[in-house]
Design a protein around this motif. Sequence first.
Motif, PDB file in Angstrom:
ATOM      1  N   ARG A 101     -32.203  13.885 -29.802  1.00  0.00           N
ATOM      2  CA  ARG A 101     -31.804  12.572 -29.245  1.00  0.00           C
ATOM      3  C   ARG A 101     -30.582  12.723 -28.339  1.00  0.00           C
ATOM      4  NH1 ARG A 101     -35.009   9.102 -31.673  1.00  0.00           N
ATOM      5  NH2 ARG A 101     -35.380   9.131 -33.896  1.00  0.00           N
ATOM      6  N   LEU A 128     -38.449  14.914 -25.916  1.00  0.00           N
ATOM      7  CA  LEU A 128     -39.437  13.899 -26.279  1.00  0.00           C
ATOM      8  C   LEU A 128     -40.523  14.484 -27.178  1.00  0.00           C
ATOM      9  CD1 LEU A 128     -39.694  12.118 -22.830  1.00  0.00           C
ATOM     10  CD2 LEU A 128     -38.790  11.114 -24.954  1.00  0.00           C
ATOM     11  N   ARG A 129     -40.936  15.714 -26.897  1.00  0.00           N
ATOM     12  CA  ARG A 129     -41.932  16.382 -27.732  1.00  0.00           C
ATOM     13  C   ARG A 129     -41.380  16.614 -29.137  1.00  0.00           C
ATOM     14  NH1 ARG A 129     -42.721  21.261 -29.579  1.00  0.00           N
ATOM     15  NH2 ARG A 129     -41.083  22.157 -28.316  1.00  0.00           N
ATOM     16  N   LEU A 131     -39.138  14.950 -30.631  1.00  0.00           N
ATOM     17  CA  LEU A 131     -38.987  13.653 -31.293  1.00  0.00           C
ATOM     18  C   LEU A 131     -40.325  13.016 -31.636  1.00  0.00           C
ATOM     19  CD1 LEU A 131     -36.055  12.271 -29.114  1.00  0.00           C
ATOM     20  CD2 LEU A 131     -35.939  12.937 -31.545  1.00  0.00           C
ATOM     21  N   ARG A 133     -42.466  11.595 -29.597  1.00  0.00           N
ATOM     22  CA  ARG A 133     -42.628  10.341 -28.861  1.00  0.00           C
ATOM     23  C   ARG A 133     -44.019  10.267 -28.248  1.00  0.00           C
ATOM     24  NH1 ARG A 133     -40.234   7.262 -31.202  1.00  0.00           N
ATOM     25  NH2 ARG A 133     -40.525   5.827 -29.490  1.00  0.00           N
ATOM     26  N   PRO A 134     -44.519   9.040 -28.070  1.00  0.00           N
ATOM     27  CA  PRO A 134     -45.866   8.873 -27.504  1.00  0.00           C
ATOM     28  C   PRO A 134     -45.929   9.300 -26.034  1.00  0.00           C
ATOM     29  CG  PRO A 134     -44.798   6.735 -27.777  1.00  0.00           C
ATOM     30  CD  PRO A 134     -43.897   7.764 -28.402  1.00  0.00           C
ATOM     31  N   SER A 135     -47.123   9.608 -25.593  1.00  0.00           N
ATOM     32  CA  SER A 135     -47.304  10.108 -24.227  1.00  0.00           C
ATOM     33  C   SER A 135     -46.832   9.104 -23.181  1.00  0.00           C
ATOM     34  CB  SER A 135     -48.757  10.501 -23.985  1.00  0.00           C
ATOM     35  OG  SER A 135     -49.600   9.388 -24.158  1.00  0.00           O
ATOM     36  N   SER A 136     -46.847   7.823 -23.491  1.00  0.00           N
ATOM     37  CA  SER A 136     -46.383   6.821 -22.520  1.00  0.00           C
ATOM     38  C   SER A 136     -44.908   7.015 -22.170  1.00  0.00           C
ATOM     39  CB  SER A 136     -46.611   5.404 -23.054  1.00  0.00           C
ATOM     40  OG  SER A 136     -45.865   5.207 -24.246  1.00  0.00           O
ATOM     41  N   GLU A 137     -44.138   7.610 -23.067  1.00  0.00           N
ATOM     42  CA  GLU A 137     -42.716   7.845 -22.799  1.00  0.00           C
ATOM     43  C   GLU A 137     -42.480   9.129 -22.008  1.00  0.00           C
ATOM     44  OE1 GLU A 137     -40.047   7.366 -26.104  1.00  0.00           O
ATOM     45  OE2 GLU A 137     -41.285   5.769 -26.938  1.00  0.00           O
TER      46      GLU A 137
END
Length: 148
Positions: A101, A128-129, A131, A133-137
Amino acid sequence: MALFGHKRQASRLAPELDDVALGRVLNGIAAARGPGPQDLAIAQVEWLLRATGDDWDRRCHRVGVLAQAAPALARGWRERRLRDPDALLLATWSELATDPRGALALCRVAADARPADPTPWVGALAALRLLGRPSSELSPAWQGITRA
């Protein structure tokens, strides 16, 4: 498996691969102990990253290897040079394993410090990976890579 009574050793792939300059800097970092030598190691890292120029693939590889090899050096450099784009970038990548983060927040600062460099956005994708996080992010980070 033993061949003629000798154990086979697994081959070791050096993290610097064929990057001789990176290998020299890694050796300098390994030898640096104390505040004086750390200043020299920071200067070597700074020179290496500056010398990479716009070779973004090489820069990304160098930053990744250096971040793993010397996270304390990355933090020390950033503390001394808060707005330096290379210090920010190395600190970002060194934070990926321990604080994704925080690394993500630093990625944005590093990207603002040097907009032409896609390497902070590659770090953002990694954060992001990590974390989950969804692909949209992922789209803004990918756009940052392709825009740089």
